[in-house]
Design a protein around this motif. Structure first.
Motif, PDB file in Angstrom:
ATOM      1  N   ALA A  43      -0.047   7.229  -6.607  1.00 14.42           N
ATOM      2  CA  ALA A  43      -1.088   8.100  -6.281  1.00 14.42           C
ATOM      3  C   ALA A  43      -2.292   8.089  -7.295  1.00 14.42           C
ATOM      4  O   ALA A  43      -3.438   8.712  -7.141  1.00 14.42           O
ATOM      5  CB  ALA A  43      -0.676   9.405  -6.011  1.00 14.42           C
ATOM      6  N   PHE A  44      -2.019   7.869  -8.562  1.00 16.89           N
ATOM      7  CA  PHE A  44      -3.102   8.253  -9.752  1.00 16.89           C
ATOM      8  C   PHE A  44      -3.889   6.893  -9.607  1.00 16.89           C
ATOM      9  O   PHE A  44      -5.080   6.948 -10.205  1.00 16.89           O
ATOM     10  CB  PHE A  44      -2.331   8.076 -11.251  1.00 16.89           C
ATOM     11  N   LYS A  45      -3.937   5.896  -9.082  1.00 18.16           N
ATOM     12  CA  LYS A  45      -4.953   4.711  -8.882  1.00 18.16           C
ATOM     13  C   LYS A  45      -6.195   5.242  -8.283  1.00 18.16           C
ATOM     14  O   LYS A  45      -6.399   6.108  -7.547  1.00 18.16           O
ATOM     15  CB  LYS A  45      -4.263   3.737  -7.961  1.00 18.16           C
ATOM     16  N   PRO A  46      -7.390   4.765  -8.789  1.00 19.80           N
ATOM     17  CA  PRO A  46      -8.669   5.225  -8.321  1.00 19.80           C
ATOM     18  C   PRO A  46      -9.296   5.115  -6.880  1.00 19.80           C
ATOM     19  O   PRO A  46      -8.518   4.202  -6.340  1.00 19.80           O
ATOM     20  CB  PRO A  46      -9.738   4.384  -9.354  1.00 19.80           C
ATOM     21  N   GLN A  47      -9.667   5.907  -6.361  1.00 19.17           N
ATOM     22  CA  GLN A  47     -10.364   5.803  -5.106  1.00 19.17           C
ATOM     23  C   GLN A  47     -11.956   6.312  -5.064  1.00 19.17           C
ATOM     24  O   GLN A  47     -12.406   7.082  -5.885  1.00 19.17           O
ATOM     25  CB  GLN A  47      -9.804   7.127  -4.231  1.00 19.17           C
ATOM     26  N   THR A  48     -12.390   5.440  -4.357  1.00 18.25           N
ATOM     27  CA  THR A  48     -14.009   5.741  -4.249  1.00 18.25           C
ATOM     28  C   THR A  48     -14.655   6.729  -3.469  1.00 18.25           C
ATOM     29  O   THR A  48     -15.811   6.843  -3.495  1.00 18.25           O
ATOM     30  CB  THR A  48     -14.654   4.268  -3.656  1.00 18.25           C
ATOM     31  N   ARG A  79       2.069   2.320  -3.653  1.00 21.27           N
ATOM     32  CA  ARG A  79       1.035   2.054  -4.655  1.00 21.27           C
ATOM     33  C   ARG A  79       0.974   3.350  -5.250  1.00 21.27           C
ATOM     34  O   ARG A  79       0.773   4.419  -4.389  1.00 21.27           O
ATOM     35  CB  ARG A  79      -0.211   1.597  -4.048  1.00 21.27           C
ATOM     36  N   GLU A 104       0.932  -1.165  -0.060  1.00 20.07           N
ATOM     37  CA  GLU A 104      -0.085   0.139   0.013  1.00 20.07           C
ATOM     38  C   GLU A 104       0.883   1.215  -0.073  1.00 20.07           C
ATOM     39  O   GLU A 104       0.629   2.213  -0.608  1.00 20.07           O
ATOM     40  CB  GLU A 104      -0.988  -0.028   1.079  1.00 20.07           C
TER      41      GLU A 104
END
Ligand code: SF4
Lengths: 474, 197
Positions: B189-194, B187, B184
């Motif tokens: 920062a551009f990865k999606p978040q809900t 990982r 984690e």
């Protein structure tokens, strides 16, 4: 040696790899709905665990939700309890939920992409087998069971053995009137409902590259019907253009970083697949199913096959049983099969392009007498856009019913069901016995075939409509 | 999860291929919010037919299902496994299972055994002829035994170990919590978040 797309995405998510153990994979996005989550939340509660990453988790209501009178309490008490259970669980564990009535509510596999949450190179899971839909963006997306839902909620990871890879290369040009749905039905008929078992499918080739994102989702959606848990398509400019500007797509410099990474997500030229299948797009035609599994399909111009023509005994038996259940006889031309109901919707074909295609055909025409046509947008947002474009008016003028978003007749958990013996042409993905209602008979078709069938009252493609006059003044 | 070491019981022959999860447990049963009480939903549509094998009195109390190829295709519903277990099945034998169903079954302690179609045929014939015939599914030895039949089956060592010891996956994974935290931390920062935007 080079790696395939699936291998690249897999490798990028390995949290732990150890001899004799399945890989432990990190999960980027966990989608929840009311049916497969209650027992998982219960498990957490019993063990005193929390949801590890609420920021990577999102829930919606879809399977049980009514498509009429959504402002009234849900009539079926059992459905109501299930939805209320999800609402309670989401509140208790801090999970974002889009409930009935919310503009982002809808079929879970329509909602993720539409919000821009489904992105290339991500791992996406959901307690629903059609999670394979999300692979259209070049991520690894697979359906999981309730124990695994609980596992992901608690740890944001999943232990998994790496599947093999299969390339399905579709070259050439799809003929006029032939859609992504026809293509995937033809693929499943070719490789069988067990053909993809143990594999991640990668759809590639010039015909796939030409498809829109929505069409790619239709293809990947039905990977599971070929037995594969996941299907994927390498991301390209079409993918990036679809994502740019969506609420959860990266912005600014993060967008640039993301695109740079996404561009690396293709199968290397020297990578080797464990299996390969080749399909010529030019040879395809509108395709429909005649039986009770999605592999029992044929071109619309063909006839119901004779079970005796199957060499394999269990296939022959399955075909016999299917014809009996479907009330069909060998040799009957598929075009002559009359339907009572047409269902347009589901996570396979409930998006804007599908609704536009149906509207184009229904415009100025009428649904045949005695046929009930149900048009259900895949999400509330799709419904809203369709209304903005005036599609709802076209549907209603043609005599079709325009409904609120949800899974609806795809699986008949809500009041939208077939009566025993009733026959439907359906744009959904499963024609299993009783899938759309006890005793109901389902023919899987593309939206275009569904619309033409609604007008003519028997299985038909838009080409068959040439002699049905379009009403004057339209 | 209950441990599975070895089991001996009478069997039900189900000579159909491609038995999908909608047949195992129809969708309207999926509205329940518990893990038990699914036994009456098992093969509900077929059980309306008095001739259906499960309705035959001599099959009462059987605990091993000998199924046709491609058992458990279709949806990911774990309810299919619970229904089989609630009804009393401890093991299912087939020449081929759908992936998700198989994964679900092993996670719940329902042993799914893959054998050659020829062996499955032999077992079906045996139990069709003699409803009292017993089948032993031995996970220690990875072997299925019945009168005239001895066949070994494969199961990966990890699943076998978990089943033999009745271990649940979450506690196994949480032993490696530091690996998850390390992943984690790096990982992008551009990865999606809900979280709502
Ligand atoms: S639309 Fe149908 S296939 Fe898709 S998630 Fe809903 S029930 Fe499943």
């Amino acid at each position: 040696m080079g790696r395939t797309l699936a291998e690249k995405v897999w490798d990028d998510h390995v949290v732990r790899r150890a001899e004799g153990e399945p890989d432990l994979l990190f999960i980027d996005l966990h989608l929840l709905h009311e049916v497969t989550s209650p027992q998982a939340f219960d498990g957490l509660r019993q063990a005193g665990r929390k949801v590890r990453r609420t920021d990577l988790t999102i829930a919606t209501e879809d399977h049980n939700t009514p498509t009429l009178d959504i402002d009234k309490p849900i009539a079926d008490p059992v459905s109501r309890v299930q939805l209320e259970t999800l609402r309670k669980n989401a509140a208790e564990f801090g999970v974002r939920l889009h409930s009935l009535g919310d503009v982002e509510q809808g079929v879970v596999h329509v909602v993720g992409p539409q919000l821009g949450l489904t992105q290339p190179g991500t791992t996406v899971v959901c307690g629903d087998s059609h999670t394979s839909t999300h692979g259209a963006f070049g991520g690894l997306a697979f359906g999981i069971g309730t124990s695994q839902v609980e596992h992901v909620l608690a740890t944001q990871t999943l232990p998994m053995a790496r599947p093999k890879t299969m390339a399905i290369t579709v070259d050439g040009e799809l003929p006029e009137g032939v859609t992504a749905k026809d293509l995937i039905l033809a693929i499943i008929a070719k490789i069988g409902t067990g053909g993809g078992q143990g594999y991640i499918l990668e759809y590639r080739g010039s015909a796939i590259e030409k498809l829109s994102m929505e069409a790619r989702m239709t293809i990947c959606n039905m990977s599971i019907e070929a037995g594969a848990r996941a299907g994927m398509i390498a991301p390209d400019e079409t993918t990036f253009a679809y994502l740019e500007g969506r609420p959860h797509a990266p912005k600014g410099t993060e967008w640039d970083e993301a695109v740079a990474y996404w561009k690396t997500l293709k199968t290397d030229d020297d990578a080797v697949f464990d299996a390969e299948v080749f399909i010529k797009a030019d040879e395809l035609a509108p395709f429909v199913t005649w039986g009770t599994n999605p592999g029992q399909g044929a071109p619309l111009s063909a006839s119901v096959p004779d079970p005796a023509s199957y060499e394999d005994a269990s296939e022959r038996y399955a075909a016999e049983k299917a014809l009996e259940y479907m009330g069909l006889t060998a040799g009957q031309p598929l075009r002559e099969i009359k339907v009572d109901t047409v269902f347009v919707g589901s996570c396979t074909n409930g998006r804007m392009e599908d609704l536009r295609a149906v509207a184009e055909i229904l415009k100025g025409r009428k649904v045949a007498d005695g046929v009930r046509a149900l048009i259900v947008p895949g999400s509330a947002r799709v419904g809203l856009l369709a209304v903005e474009e005036g599609l709802d008016k076209v549907f209603k003028e043609a005599g079709a019913e325009w409904r609120y978003a949800g899974c609806s007749m795809c699986l008949g958990m809500n009041p939208d069901q077939l009566a025993p013996g009733e026959r439907s042409a359906s744009t959904s993905n499963r024609n299993f016995e009783g899938r759309q209602g006890k005793g109901g008979r389902t023919h899987l078709v593309s939206p275009q075939v569904a619309a033409a069938t609604a007008v003519l009252g028997h299985l038909a493609s838009p080409a068959d409509l040439s002699d049905v006059p379009v009403a004057a003044g339209v | 999860m209950e441990a599975f070491t070895t089991h001996t019981g009478r069997a039900v022959p189900l000579r159909r291929s491609n038995v999908d999860t909608d047949q195992i447990i129809p969708a309207h049963w999926l509205k329940k919010v518990t893990r038990d009480g699914f036994e009456d939903g098992l093969f509900e549509a077929w059980r309306k037919d008095s001739e259906f094998v499960l309705n035959q009195p001599e099959r009462k109390g059987a605990t091993v299902l000998v199924a046709g190829p491609d058992f458990g295709t279709g949806s990911s519903r774990e309810h299919a496994v619970w229904a089989l277990q609630n009804y009393g099945f401890k093991a299912v034998i087939s020449s081929r299972f759908a992936d998700i169903f198989r994964g679900n079954s092993l996670k719940n302690g329902l042993l799914t055994v893959v054998l050659d179609q020829k062996v499955v045929d032999a077992l079906q014939e045996l139990v069709e002829k003699d409803p009292q015939a017993e089948i032993t599914v031995d996970l220690q030895e990875r072997e299925v035994r019945a009168e005239g039949v001895t066949a070994s089956f494969e199961l990966d060592e990890n699943s076998r170990w978990r089943l033999l010891n009745g271990l649940d996956d979450i506690s196994i994974t949480l032993r490696n919590e530091s690996d998850i935290a390390a992943y984690e931390a790096k990982r992008p920062a551009f990865k999606p978040q809900t979280v709502q935007v």
